[in-house]
Design a protein around this motif. Structure first.
Motif, PDB file in Angstrom:
ATOM      1  N   PHE A   3      34.084 -11.856  19.307  1.00 40.33           N
ATOM      2  CA  PHE A   3      34.571 -11.714  17.803  1.00 40.33           C
ATOM      3  C   PHE A   3      35.353 -11.251  16.659  1.00 40.33           C
ATOM      4  N   GLY A   4      36.165 -10.508  17.606  1.00 40.76           N
ATOM      5  CA  GLY A   4      37.001  -9.426  16.696  1.00 40.76           C
ATOM      6  C   GLY A   4      37.145  -7.857  17.404  1.00 40.76           C
ATOM      7  N   LYS A   5      38.407  -8.119  16.847  1.00 42.20           N
ATOM      8  CA  LYS A   5      38.960  -6.257  16.578  1.00 42.20           C
ATOM      9  C   LYS A   5      39.552  -5.363  15.152  1.00 42.20           C
ATOM     10  N   TYR A   6      38.661  -3.961  15.889  1.00 41.01           N
ATOM     11  CA  TYR A   6      39.111  -2.982  14.625  1.00 41.01           C
ATOM     12  C   TYR A   6      39.236  -2.024  14.983  1.00 41.01           C
ATOM     13  N   HIS A   7      40.281  -1.302  14.157  1.00 38.64           N
ATOM     14  CA  HIS A   7      41.164  -0.120  14.582  1.00 38.64           C
ATOM     15  C   HIS A   7      41.699   0.141  12.740  1.00 38.64           C
ATOM     16  N   PHE A  56      28.548  -5.963  15.928  1.00 39.34           N
ATOM     17  CA  PHE A  56      30.305  -5.516  15.493  1.00 39.34           C
ATOM     18  C   PHE A  56      30.102  -5.677  14.145  1.00 39.34           C
ATOM     19  N   ILE A  57      29.818  -6.135  13.392  1.00 40.37           N
ATOM     20  CA  ILE A  57      29.887  -5.787  11.980  1.00 40.37           C
ATOM     21  C   ILE A  57      29.567  -5.354  11.718  1.00 40.37           C
ATOM     22  N   SER A  58      28.096  -4.825  11.980  1.00 43.06           N
ATOM     23  CA  SER A  58      27.586  -3.764  10.949  1.00 43.06           C
ATOM     24  C   SER A  58      28.752  -1.708  11.547  1.00 43.06           C
ATOM     25  N   GLU A  59      29.107  -2.309  12.594  1.00 41.91           N
ATOM     26  CA  GLU A  59      29.334  -0.872  13.654  1.00 41.91           C
ATOM     27  C   GLU A  59      30.954  -1.019  12.237  1.00 41.91           C
ATOM     28  N   VAL A  60      31.285  -1.789  12.294  1.00 42.19           N
ATOM     29  CA  VAL A  60      32.591  -2.166  11.096  1.00 42.19           C
ATOM     30  C   VAL A  60      32.502  -1.312   9.764  1.00 42.19           C
ATOM     31  N   GLU A  61      31.045  -1.721   9.556  1.00 37.94           N
ATOM     32  CA  GLU A  61      30.934  -1.722   7.997  1.00 37.94           C
ATOM     33  C   GLU A  61      30.959  -0.421   7.861  1.00 37.94           C
ATOM     34  N   ASN A  62      30.369   0.567   9.067  1.00 38.83           N
ATOM     35  CA  ASN A  62      30.015   2.007   9.256  1.00 38.83           C
ATOM     36  C   ASN A  62      30.914   2.241   9.127  1.00 38.83           C
ATOM     37  N   TYR A  63      32.690   1.976  10.219  1.00 43.03           N
ATOM     38  CA  TYR A  63      33.506   2.919  10.024  1.00 43.03           C
ATOM     39  C   TYR A  63      34.274   2.928   8.594  1.00 43.03           C
ATOM     40  N   ASP A  64      34.155   1.203   7.641  1.00 40.81           N
ATOM     41  CA  ASP A  64      34.363   1.561   6.302  1.00 40.81           C
ATOM     42  C   ASP A  64      33.772   1.807   5.783  1.00 40.81           C
ATOM     43  N   ARG A  65      32.666   2.904   6.031  1.00 39.08           N
ATOM     44  CA  ARG A  65      32.210   3.196   4.887  1.00 39.08           C
ATOM     45  C   ARG A  65      32.754   5.435   5.023  1.00 39.08           C
ATOM     46  N   LEU A  66      33.005   5.382   6.063  1.00 40.38           N
ATOM     47  CA  LEU A  66      33.550   6.936   6.123  1.00 40.38           C
ATOM     48  C   LEU A  66      34.072   7.623   5.145  1.00 40.38           C
ATOM     49  N   ILE A  67      33.347   8.968   4.654  1.00 41.94           N
ATOM     50  CA  ILE A  67      33.474   9.961   3.614  1.00 41.94           C
ATOM     51  C   ILE A  67      34.379  10.781   4.369  1.00 41.94           C
ATOM     52  N   PHE A  88      40.006  -0.458  -0.713  1.00 48.16           N
ATOM     53  CA  PHE A  88      39.532  -1.529  -1.621  1.00 48.16           C
ATOM     54  C   PHE A  88      39.056  -2.362   0.109  1.00 48.16           C
ATOM     55  N   ASN A  89      38.412  -2.404   1.071  1.00 44.43           N
ATOM     56  CA  ASN A  89      38.413  -3.556   1.757  1.00 44.43           C
ATOM     57  C   ASN A  89      37.015  -3.048   2.474  1.00 44.43           C
ATOM     58  N   VAL A  90      35.917  -2.350   1.938  1.00 48.48           N
ATOM     59  CA  VAL A  90      34.608  -2.250   3.133  1.00 48.48           C
ATOM     60  C   VAL A  90      33.624  -3.497   3.512  1.00 48.48           C
ATOM     61  N   LYS A  91      33.978  -3.785   4.662  1.00 47.80           N
ATOM     62  CA  LYS A  91      33.144  -5.022   5.277  1.00 47.80           C
ATOM     63  C   LYS A  91      31.622  -4.754   4.762  1.00 47.80           C
ATOM     64  N   ARG A  92      31.263  -5.942   4.559  1.00 48.89           N
ATOM     65  CA  ARG A  92      29.768  -6.338   4.319  1.00 48.89           C
ATOM     66  C   ARG A  92      29.104  -6.330   5.148  1.00 48.89           C
ATOM     67  N   SER A  93      28.474  -6.095   5.381  1.00 55.49           N
ATOM     68  CA  SER A  93      27.055  -6.289   6.525  1.00 55.49           C
ATOM     69  C   SER A  93      26.657  -8.268   6.693  1.00 55.49           C
ATOM     70  N   VAL A  94      26.620  -8.738   7.681  1.00 58.17           N
ATOM     71  CA  VAL A  94      25.903  -9.715   7.667  1.00 58.17           C
ATOM     72  C   VAL A  94      24.511  -9.764   8.028  1.00 58.17           C
ATOM     73  N   ALA A  95      23.234 -10.798   7.467  1.00 54.67           N
ATOM     74  CA  ALA A  95      21.448 -10.170   7.305  1.00 54.67           C
ATOM     75  C   ALA A  95      21.823 -10.716   9.213  1.00 54.67           C
ATOM     76  N   ALA A  96      20.472  -9.797   8.716  1.00 55.41           N
ATOM     77  CA  ALA A  96      20.123 -10.378  10.348  1.00 55.41           C
ATOM     78  C   ALA A  96      18.607 -10.996  10.460  1.00 55.41           C
ATOM     79  N   VAL A  97      19.213 -11.896  10.975  1.00 56.23           N
ATOM     80  CA  VAL A  97      18.269 -12.678  11.388  1.00 56.23           C
ATOM     81  C   VAL A  97      17.000 -12.485  12.464  1.00 56.23           C
TER      82      VAL A  97
END
Length: 633
Positions: free
Chosen positions: A578-582, A616-627, A527-536
């Motif tokens: 920017f935050g913490k993820y577990h 950081f957000i990309s790392e979170v997204e990668n973990y969120d998409r674990l299969i 239910f809660n996959v963090k979407r990536s942020v745009a690279a600039v």
């Protein structure tokens, strides 16, 4: 001799036409300005002549070359007017890519409509606007118009860069007034030329900028007020309709608002006064009384945009709202304030600049045009209670992202006071989910989901309560982006006492897990996959996480008996400023348990730190998409 004269005149006229065409030829724009722009202001000049407090003329000339269709908005013109503002004249021309005149237009070609919106305190404005009908790009539109104001309480702010993706070749602003007039000026992010030219009786102040490149919008950019150039002008002595006064700070402006705009508007019929007093007679605290009155107020009234009052500032009388049952933001706040007053509870009528961007009233520069909405503050002994009076269902003492965490002007009998609206910290802005899911051997899932939203996240799904059952289900399918999901039961509950919104769902979805040979694979984060942020690349703007939050998900998967409950436990962690993820997965009693927690910190960060935020957000997204993958029996 006559022939030579005619020839000379013809050549002069031809030269003028060629020169004028070259003036707006799109190819004359430098690459430095056109490279990143959708449109370019070729020339703009605004001259404000304040001949007296009740006679202010504004003359504007503006030429804009629109380079792409997506820049059409910069070729449009909107002129606002009301009882105090008159559009004296307006005309213009349109030129093609080569600077050739295509058409002319006048004020009669402008459309006219009400300028009322869904929340503004300015409720009696109308607007005339012109939309160029051009299909070939680039093109140039030239406007010339004159506005006459019968007041000087609001002097239009000068913004040479009106938005993103537009460049400026040359723009100037001139403010003229008597030498004896006291005028305050605030320049923000201004790096152009400025000068003052006094004459025998008048003083001319001038600002000018040249060759400003377009500013491209960048993801998570801070409030544009922090980097777009602007100039504000506020005369000390003002006239507004029949009222005259003076102010130089927020205390004085708040006092004027209290004494004049809010004077004689808090009348209530005796029946209502008696009803309100009887309503709260058994309540022991002012907070309990205010809450009960607010709940009654929400049931009785509704918000509606109405064209009333003095220039959009003065509310209608409380007795009128009591009779009609509706009003705009000013009228509803004044009515709620009047009800509280009858039971001895003090409250403040507060001017706020509403919107997602958290725009503060500028502490060191008071001016009437700041702010676009009214809210109510109830100062109790131990806390300030805040009320949004245009909502029929907002919780008591709750301000959402529309008005949270910013400086507002409280208008009191002792004068104006700047107060800060509440900020919802990340630890209090929560979204907690628990779910029990059955995974079948054909890859389908079914289960229950309970989500509780609080703090700034209270509003995340609250809007669903106002939808029809069909629209509600459609929105939920969009919010929970899971293929083939169907909702068998939907239960929504708003606990206004706890300021918590609860959503309970029963769902199922076919083909969620993939079956390949003797293995079944799926993503445990339903239910809660963090979407990536745009690279600039080559970022130039600071960025802001406007509101921090805490999300926590706990999901238990009951596995079909044909699925072998064998999987290695896994812990995933990421941490930065920017935050913490577990997150972790593990098997407990043959069930797969998934736990995820993300804390995102609000704050303003430099452009140089954006890459680290992106990572950081990309790392979170990668973990969120674990299969995870299981073997089938």
């Amino acid at each position: 001799m006559a022939s030579k004269t005619l020839t000379s005149i013809f050549l002069f006229v031809l030269a003028c036409q060629i020169s004028f065409a070259q003036q707006f030829e799109a190819s004359q724009i430098s690459n430095a300005l056109s490279n990143r722009a959708l449109a370019v202001i070729r020339a703009s000049k605004t001259v404000v002549n304040m001949q007296s407090a009740d006679n202010v003329s504004i003359n504007t000339y503006k030429a804009v070359t629109v380079l792409h269709k997506s820049g059409d908005k910069y070729g449009q013109l909107a002129l606002y007017y009301d009882k105090n503002t008159v559009i004296k004249s307006a005309k213009g021309e349109i030129y093609d890519e080569f600077g050739k005149l295509v058409s002319k237009f006048s004020l009669s070609n402008f459309r006219d409509e009400s300028a009322v919106n869904d929340f503004s305190m300015f409720e009696d404005s109308r607007v005339k606007y012109y939309l160029p009908q051009v299909n070939s790009y680039p093109y140039t539109v030239v406007y010339q118009y004159e506005i006459r104001n019968k007041q000087n309480l609001i002097i239009p702010e000068w913004r040479p860069l009106p938005g993103f993706d537009i460049a400026v070749e040359k723009s100037s602003y001139e403010f003229n007034c008597s030498l004896t007039e006291e005028v305050r000026v605030l320049e923000r992010n201004f790096k152009g030329l400025k000068q003052e030219n006094p004459s025998e009786k008048n003083l001319s102040r001038q600002w000018q900028v040249e060759n400003l490149p377009a500013i491209k919008y960048e993801a998570y950019a801070t409030n544009p007020e922090t980097y777009f150039p602007s100039v504000k002008v506020a005369p000390k002595n003002f006239s507004y309709y029949s009222f005259k006064g003076s102010y130089t700070n927020w205390n004085e402006l708040g006092k004027i608002s209290y004494d004049y705009l809010l004077k004689d508007v808090r009348d209530l019929p005796a029946t209502t006064i008696n009803f309100i007093k009887n309503l709260v007679k058994d309540e022991s605290s002012d907070k309990a009384k205010a809450k009960k009155i607010y709940e009654y107020f929400q049931q009785k009234t509704r918000y509606i945009s109405v064209q009333i009052g003095i220039g959009g500032f003065k509310p209608i009388k409380a007795s009128e709202v009591d009779r009609l049952g509706y009003g705009d933001c000013k009228a509803l706040v004044n009515y709620m304030q009047s009800l509280l007053q009858e039971v001895g509870i003090e409250s403040y009528y507060c001017v706020v600049d509403a919107g997602e961007d958290k725009t503060d009233l500028i502490p060191n520069f008071a001016s009437m045009e700041q702010g676009n909405h009214i809210i109510l503050c109830v100062p109790l002994k131990d806390e300030n209670v805040w009320l949004e009076c245009t909502s029929q269902d907002a919780p008591f003492n709750y301000l959402g992202s529309f008005t949270d965490d910013r400086w507002v002007l409280a208008c009191t009998k002792d004068g104006g006071k700047l107060l800060k609206t509440p900020k919802y910290e990340a630890s209090k802005s929560t979204q907690n989910r628990t779910s029990e899911v059955l995974l079948a051997d054909d890859g389908s899932i079914k289960g229950t989901l309970k989500t509780e939203f609080a703090g700034s996240q209270f509003d995340n799904h609250f809007f669903l309560t106002k939808k029809t059952p069909l629209e509600r289900e459609k929105q939920l399918k969009y919010l929970y982006d899971i293929n083939n999901i169907e909702f068998k039961a939907i239960e929504l509950e708003a606990n206004t006492d706890l300021q918590r919104f609860t959503e309970k769902l029963t769902f199922e979805a076919s083909n969620y897990a993939k079956l390949v040979n003797d293995r079944i694979s799926f993503a445990p984060n339903l239910f809660n996959v963090k979407r990536s942020v745009a690279a600039v690349r080559n970022r130039t703007l600071a960025f802001e996480i406007k509101r921090g939050y805490t999300d926590e998900d706990r999901i238990v998967f009951a596995l079909d008996e044909s699925i072998l409950p064998l999987v290695s436990p896994k812990v995933m962690q990421a941490e930065s400023k920017f935050g913490k993820y577990h997150a972790e997965i593990k098997l407990v009693d043959g069930n797969l348990q998934y736990h995820r927690k993300l804390v995102l910190n609000d704050g303003v960060y430099s452009a140089q730190e954006y890459d680290a935020f992106h990572d950081f957000i990309s790392e979170v997204e990668n973990y969120d998409r674990l299969i995870v993958s299981f073997k089938m029996k």
